[in-house]
Scaffold this active site. Structure first.
Site: not given
Length: 371
Positions: A15, A75, A94, A96, A118, A270
């Site tokens: 991505r 990511k 993101y 996490h 998130e 995740d």
């Protein structure tokens, strides 16, 4: 603002933070965009397409991080990328963080302003930047589980829908949120028997209205989780507490007592996973076996379908990117309490309560960082 889009470096992550279409919108709003060479290759976005959209192509990630005021990724930054962050630079991706103390430590040391997709919220309590990838992961979970149930993958060797005269598989879905509802929709089409477990009666009612008698909805308590997990052929873990580590609903004892050749697809990995025996895996080596139970715990499942995932993600992230670039992070967060909820780390301080509690850092109110 100068927006930087580096190439993703996590294993088999294809991505990209911004599509050529998103770059064109940003440029039309008066911003400049610096895209690392080859960043869009995984979605079929050639460098020429980015240049035609108004971007400048950078030769390396180091150049992108050194020049850009805001980094837009997909990511969480890997160790080498975290070293490139600088004080005051905005990172929008993101993160996490709750199950990742090393990343948190590095982000705090960098002095960067780190806004996590998130934990950005919306009116009514949803998570608009997590939802697109949860939709993809939920739908993928069923096909991944079906593959893992095949004998060559270590599974018991059954077909989800069975055939005439042979029972279908039992799928247990933990969580009736975005992951669970999308998994259930795909699972219904497979012909399997489906049980959805959640602690929210409202979520179970929504599932009932969505799929009716094709699924069985069960309230989450220890007895119901245990009895259904032990009788399941495939368990899909889709539980979520925003920003916090996922609750461990499946214990090691449960795994030991499950059917031989059963499969666990832990979409919650995740956030640390909802099974005690879960550990992150990659698309290159997606599964492992504990007590004859196959575990599929790929931490970036949507990365396997990068075109669909990137465009779905950009549909949700672009308005926030434009707000941050147009107003600056302080004004943008001050004007939008939902975007402000995405602020996890700010200039060496943890500004997300669940992350602070999970990792043992003092929590600082985000408003204190906006003054």
């Amino acid at each position: 603002m100068l927006i930087g889009v580096p190439r993703e470096v996590k294993v088999q992550e294809y991505r990209v933070g911004m599509t050529p279409s998103s770059v064109r919108e940003a440029v039309a709003h008066g911003h400049r965009v610096l895209v690392e060479r080859g960043a869009g290759a995984g979605i079929g976005g050639a460098d020429a397409a980015y240049e035609n959209a108004g971007a400048t192509i950078a030769a390396s990630a180091a150049e992108v991080y050194a020049r850009a005021e805001m980094i837009v990724k997909v990511k969480e930054p890997q160790a080498g990328e975290r070293k490139l962050l600088r004080e005051g630079q905005v990172l929008f991706t993101y993160l996490h963080l709750a199950p990742d103390p090393e990343q948190a430590k590095d982000l705090l040391a960098s002095g960067a302003v780190c806004i996590a997709y998130e934990t950005v919220t919306q009116r009514g309590g949803g998570l608009p930047l997590l939802a697109p990838m949860s939709e993809v992961a939920g739908r993928m979970a069923v096909q991944a589980g079906a593959k893992c149930l095949e004998k060559e993958a270590g599974g018991m060797g059954i077909l989800l829908g069975g055939v005439a005269g042979v029972p279908s598989a039992k799928i247990v879905i933990l969580g009736a949120g975005v992951v669970g509802s999308n998994a259930a929709q795909i699972a219904v089409g497979s012909g399997a028997r489906i049980v959805v477990i959640d602690s929210s009666i409202d979520a179970l009612r929504r599932m009932d209205r969505l799929l009716g008698a094709r699924v069985v909805t069960v309230y989450s308590n220890r007895d119901n989780v245990e009895s259904n997990v032990l009788s399941a052929d495939l368990v899909i873990g889709g539980v979520l507490i925003p920003g916090a580590a996922a609750p461990r609903l499946i214990t090691r004892a449960h795994v030991s007592a499950m059917k031989q050749g059963a499969v666990i697809v832990d979409v919650a990995i995740d956030q640390g996973g909802c099974c005690e025996t879960s550990r992150p895996t990659t698309h290159a080596d997606p599964t492992y076996i504990v007590d004859n139970v196959v575990h599929y715990c790929v931490a970036n499942m949507p990365g396997a379908v990068p075109r669909t995932s990137t465009y779905a993600l950009n549909n949700a992230t672009l308005p926030f990117v434009l707000a941050l670039a147009g107003k600056g992070w302080r004004e943008a967060l001050g004007a939008d309490p939902h975007l402000k909820n995405g602020l996890n780390v700010c200039r060496g301080k943890v500004t997300q309560r669940e992350v602070a509690e999970a990792l043992g850092y003092p929590f600082v109110e985000p408003d204190k960082c906006l003054s």
